[in-house]
Design a protein around this motif. Structure first.
Motif, PDB file in Angstrom:
ATOM      1  N   LEU A   1       0.785  -1.032   0.023  1.00  0.00           N
ATOM      2  CA  LEU A   1      -0.191  -0.172   0.106  1.00  0.00           C
ATOM      3  C   LEU A   1       1.002   1.202   0.115  1.00  0.00           C
ATOM      4  CD1 LEU A   1      -3.111  -0.563   2.257  1.00  0.00           C
ATOM      5  CD2 LEU A   1      -3.165  -0.169  -0.245  1.00  0.00           C
ATOM      6  N   LEU A   2       1.920   1.295   0.927  1.00  0.00           N
ATOM      7  CA  LEU A   2       2.840   2.363   0.682  1.00  0.00           C
ATOM      8  C   LEU A   2       3.423   2.421  -0.551  1.00  0.00           C
ATOM      9  CD1 LEU A   2       4.777   2.063   4.097  1.00  0.00           C
ATOM     10  CD2 LEU A   2       3.761   4.026   3.170  1.00  0.00           C
ATOM     11  N   ASP A   3       3.711   1.462  -1.390  1.00  0.00           N
ATOM     12  CA  ASP A   3       4.224   1.803  -2.930  1.00  0.00           C
ATOM     13  C   ASP A   3       3.265   2.258  -3.657  1.00  0.00           C
ATOM     14  OD1 ASP A   3       7.035   1.063  -2.756  1.00  0.00           O
ATOM     15  OD2 ASP A   3       6.598  -1.309  -2.896  1.00  0.00           O
ATOM     16  N   ILE A   4       1.960   1.980  -3.309  1.00  0.00           N
ATOM     17  CA  ILE A   4       0.983   2.370  -4.254  1.00  0.00           C
ATOM     18  C   ILE A   4       0.746   3.849  -3.832  1.00  0.00           C
ATOM     19  CG2 ILE A   4      -1.573   2.357  -4.765  1.00  0.00           C
ATOM     20  CD1 ILE A   4      -1.592  -0.730  -4.689  1.00  0.00           C
ATOM     21  N   GLY A   5       0.977   4.025  -2.646  1.00  0.00           N
ATOM     22  CA  GLY A   5       0.665   5.513  -2.096  1.00  0.00           C
ATOM     23  C   GLY A   5       1.807   6.409  -2.910  1.00  0.00           C
ATOM     24  N   ILE A   6       3.033   5.953  -2.820  1.00  0.00           N
ATOM     25  CA  ILE A   6       4.225   6.711  -3.396  1.00  0.00           C
ATOM     26  C   ILE A   6       3.759   6.935  -4.808  1.00  0.00           C
ATOM     27  CG2 ILE A   6       6.694   6.519  -4.067  1.00  0.00           C
ATOM     28  CD1 ILE A   6       7.004   5.286  -1.304  1.00  0.00           C
ATOM     29  N   LEU A   7       3.397   5.787  -5.638  1.00  0.00           N
ATOM     30  CA  LEU A   7       3.110   5.780  -6.973  1.00  0.00           C
ATOM     31  C   LEU A   7       2.127   6.801  -7.430  1.00  0.00           C
ATOM     32  CD1 LEU A   7       3.691   4.275  -9.716  1.00  0.00           C
ATOM     33  CD2 LEU A   7       1.572   3.352  -9.498  1.00  0.00           C
ATOM     34  N   LEU A   8       0.944   6.937  -6.456  1.00  0.00           N
ATOM     35  CA  LEU A   8      -0.213   7.870  -6.698  1.00  0.00           C
ATOM     36  C   LEU A   8       0.335   9.235  -6.411  1.00  0.00           C
ATOM     37  CD1 LEU A   8      -3.091   6.148  -4.751  1.00  0.00           C
ATOM     38  CD2 LEU A   8      -3.019   6.534  -7.202  1.00  0.00           C
ATOM     39  N   LEU A   9       1.350   9.479  -5.340  1.00  0.00           N
ATOM     40  CA  LEU A   9       1.756  10.756  -5.139  1.00  0.00           C
ATOM     41  C   LEU A   9       2.812  11.284  -6.096  1.00  0.00           C
ATOM     42  CD1 LEU A   9       2.102  10.630  -1.427  1.00  0.00           C
ATOM     43  CD2 LEU A   9       0.711  12.214  -2.501  1.00  0.00           C
ATOM     44  N   THR A  10       3.573  10.457  -6.710  1.00  0.00           N
ATOM     45  CA  THR A  10       4.227  10.669  -8.023  1.00  0.00           C
ATOM     46  C   THR A  10       3.339  11.280  -8.861  1.00  0.00           C
ATOM     47  OG1 THR A  10       5.751   8.939  -7.305  1.00  0.00           O
ATOM     48  CG2 THR A  10       6.306  10.167  -9.153  1.00  0.00           C
ATOM     49  N   TYR A  11       2.306  10.533  -9.252  1.00  0.00           N
ATOM     50  CA  TYR A  11       1.673  11.245 -10.379  1.00  0.00           C
ATOM     51  C   TYR A  11       0.739  12.434 -10.034  1.00  0.00           C
ATOM     52  CZ  TYR A  11       2.686   7.388 -13.548  1.00  0.00           C
ATOM     53  OH  TYR A  11       3.401   6.610 -14.463  1.00  0.00           O
TER      54      TYR A  11
END
Lengths: 505, 236
Positions: free
Chosen positions: A172-182
């Motif tokens: 979930l943290l990885d997805i969070g990072i991905l989302l925040l990057t975009y």
């Protein structure tokens, strides 16, 4: 299309309804045969075809039933349809289906039809007219924009607290990072596309410049992330200016094409300048960020540096780095957001918005268009560069593969779908465009199909973007607090009058 | 104040202005009338620097502005209400007016706003409405108001009556008259509506095929037989 009163259920014209449903099913058949029915698979002998007629049959059957339901609602049998649709949705939920896709279609389709039926029962009409729907949607968009005043801070607090909740696992943290990057990229591009109104199809170029700046500086000179972050932003901004000078005399489509070209040029240089950039192999072993240069996130750091977990007396956990990266990108994204919110109230931001509205008028008002556009370009590029170097340090490996046109397209899609110029729109659109495919990973092959369907639905329902609503940045002095609701109400009303308001850009 | 001498302007190979001489004195209202395609708007746009004059000179208060970039002109005190109004449709009326004052001296905003809103009370009613949702006449008022926000000494108006109802045209021309009288504003106006334009103007020019063929006071031109038959046919 016409709204039909349904006070009295009429006798059902079965042949007409069946014909209509059959037509729809036929169209669905034509679409699903290539999209769902045929699938290429790797075989030892080469590429082979696999057929999935069961799925096609199921999809076509469901479309047939769905259309039938819609027709029946129109004919005044909303209650019956509601029960059936609810039953279908429930079946999708509770009964095991042969495939995951079937389940999603059943739940989604059933829910849509049920909602339609409820609407029909409540309003006494089968369908809202286009203008009416637009008006309602605009109203909702305006409300969301208004709510963002308190929703925004809450979202930030939730994002800040998220890593400490028990939910926060690695994935979930990885997805969070991905989302925040975009989200950060979307906000960055929003400056150029949403505010200044320049259609930039090559934003990924600046992302790439930022990523490669950090990777190369670290590779050749051993610079640390914290030194490189501002440098990467600076270099990306410079490349923005460099591109901007020749390009900004172009307008509209021509401008878009050249930026598209620029994005490709950067990527092709990265591939072909083999000796320097590592070509298609990319650069690996990019150093991870340290804790502001003070401590490292490894279990046993090199001589002379402290370990993060020892410094804070924590048990070592690889999650620490992930959480740190998460906060890093969160802060970077918020910086971009704060910048945009602030600049909209300054002459620079105003001038950008005016450029988007009418750039000839801008010149006649004494705005130096070239400088304004260059500034927008450079600043957006700088933020892209920041995001790029973050990407490099998170991945530890970059190659030109990561900076293809599709990335530009996705970022642009986020900005456009969100409603150009809308900050909260970018967040919502990112959740849809990046979040949904992640959430539907279990759908495997149908992921992109759902993605495409989502795009089509947005195009149909909100052609100007989900939250295309703009609040004025200044209000007349001396107006009471109650009056400040005026402008939004005014625009909503104007939109409803169906003058130019509803759809004028 | 503004002097145009021997100006030739080309669109590619087509010569749109064939040596135009015009002079506008401080405090005057000057109208330029002519048929469609005579080059009226081209002259106004040439004064603003796009397209550029290929030959000739344009001076403003003695300063050569022939090659000056458009955005610099506002700082000299030339404001322009461009053809087709070109307001910012998605911005509110107030924001539009604020854009007009982007080059003005800081602190002048409140005063100028007051003045514009007094001149066009209609804009005050619409102050927080999106500009694109207003009627054509209101948009024209906004375009003129926006130009006035930069505290100009010379106001250039390109076809302010275009596409407006007669009653609204009257209001707008009355406003132009007021600005001229009360603020000593010099106005140069390009118009197809010859009757109103000449009635309002101190002096007028008539343009035919890229050349100025006639000039005189507004009343003289109105009385002129040629002008009457060419531009006032049908009587207003």
């Amino acid at each position: 299309m016409t709204a039909i009163s349904m006070s009295s259920p009429r006798a059902i014209a079965w042949p007409a309804i069946l014909k209509e449903a059959a037509m729809t099913a036929f169209v669905a058949l034509l679409l699903t045969i290539p999209l769902v029915g045929l699938r290429t698979v790797d075989r030892p002998t080469g590429l082979g075809l696999e057929t999935r007629w069961n799925e096609v049959a199921a999809a076509v059957g469901l479309v047939f039933l769905g259309r039938l339901g819609l027709c029946l609602i129109r004919e005044g049998h909303a209650v019956t349809v509601l029960v059936l649709a609810a039953a279908a949705t429930a079946a999708g939920f509770f009964i095991a289906m042969p495939t995951e896709a079937l389940r999603v279609i059943l739940i989604g389709g059933g829910a849509v039809i049920a909602i339609r039926a409820i609407l029909a029962i409540r309003t006494g009409r089968s369908k809202l007219s286009q203008a009416e729907r637009d008006k309602r949607m605009d109203h909702i968009a305006a409300q969301v924009q208004h709510a963002s005043r308190w929703l925004g801070p809450i979202a930030v607090v939730v994002a800040l607290a998220f890593p400490f909740t028990p939910l926060a696992d690695r994935q979930l943290l990885d997805i969070g990072i991905l989302l925040l990057t975009y989200i950060m990229l979307g906000w960055g591009l929003n400056i150029v596309v949403g505010l200044a109104g320049l259609l930039d199809l090559g934003y990924v170029a600046f992302y790439a410049v930022g990523a490669y700046s950090y990777a190369l500086l670290a590779h050749y000179f051993g610079f640390s992330f914290w030194v490189c972050l501002p440098l990467a932003g600076f270099l990306a901004a410079m490349s923005g200016v460099l591109l901007g000078f020749p390009v900004l005399r172009l307008r509209g489509d021509y401008f878009a094409i050249v930026t598209l070209g620029f994005g490709e040029i950067i990527r092709i240089i990265l591939i072909n300048w083999y000796q320097f950039t590592g070509g298609p192999n990319g650069i690996s072993g990019i150093p991870r960020p340290s804790f502001f240069g003070i401590a490292d996130f490894t279990r046993t750091p090199a001589e002379g540096t402290a370990a993060f977990h020892e410094m804070f007396g924590l048990e070592f956990s690889p999650l620490h780095r992930i959480i740190f990266l998460y906060y890093l990108i969160l802060v970077l994204a918020l910086v971009v957001n704060l910048f945009t919110m602030r600049v909209r109230k300054l002459p620079l931001g105003r001038a950008w918005e005016a450029l988007r509205e009418d750039d000839i008028a801008c010149a006649s008002l004494g705005i130096n268009r070239t400088n304004m556009k260059l500034a927008a370009f450079a600043i957006a590029a700088m933020f892209g560069g920041f995001a790029g170097s973050f990407f490099a340090t998170r991945q530890g490996f970059i190659s030109p593969e990561s900076f293809t046109f599709i990335e530009s397209a996705i970022i642009l899609a986020i900005v456009v779908l969100g409603g150009m110029g809308s900050q909260i729109g970018v967040v919502v659109a990112t959740l849809l465009v990046i979040g949904l495919p992640e959430a539907f990973r279990e759908l495997a092959d149908y992921r992109m199909l759902t993605f495409g369907m989502g795009m089509v639905l947005i195009m149909l329902w909100r052609p100007r973007g989900l939250l295309a609503h703009r609040d004025p940045t200044i209000l007349l002095h001396g107006r009471s607090k109650g009056g400040s609701g005026g402008p939004a109400a005014g625009t909503a009303a104007a939109g409803g009058q169906g003058i130019a308001g509803g759809s004028a850009k | 104040m503004l002097k145009v001498s021997g100006v030739h302007t080309f669109y590619g190979a087509i010569e749109a202005l064939k040596g135009v001489d015009i002079e506008i004195g401080a405090g005057e209202i000057v109208s330029l009338i002519g048929a469609n395609g005579a080059g009226k708007s081209t002259l106004l746009m040439t004064i603003c620097g796009s397209p550029r004059a290929r030959m000739g000179r344009i001076t403003f208060e003695g300063q050569d502005i022939t090659q000056m970039p458009t955005y610099e002109l506002v700082r000299l005190g030339i404001a322009q209400s461009p053809e087709g109004r070109r307001i910012f449709p998605r911005m509110s009326v107030l924001e539009n007016l604020q854009m007009g004052s982007i080059t003005a001296k800081p602190g002048s905003f409140a005063n100028e706003l007051e003045r514009v809103l007094t001149l066009f009370p209609r804009l005050k009613e619409r102050i927080s409405q999106r500009a694109g949702t207003m009627s054509g006449g209101e948009q024209q008022m906004l375009a003129i108001g926006r130009a006035l926000m930069s505290q100009p000494r010379l106001l250039l108006l390109d076809e302010p009556s275009l596409g407006l109802a007669p009653l609204v045209v009257k209001q707008i021309f009355q406003a132009v008259k007021d600005i001229n009288r009360e603020q000593k504003m010099t106005v140069f106006m390009v118009e197809q509506n010859a009757f109103h334009a000449l009635k309002l103007a101190h002096r007028g020019y008539v343009m035919v095929n890229g050349k100025v063929t006639m000039s005189g006071t507004g009343a003289e031109l109105l009385a002129n037989e040629e002008v009457r038959s060419a531009y006032l046919e049908g009587g207003h």
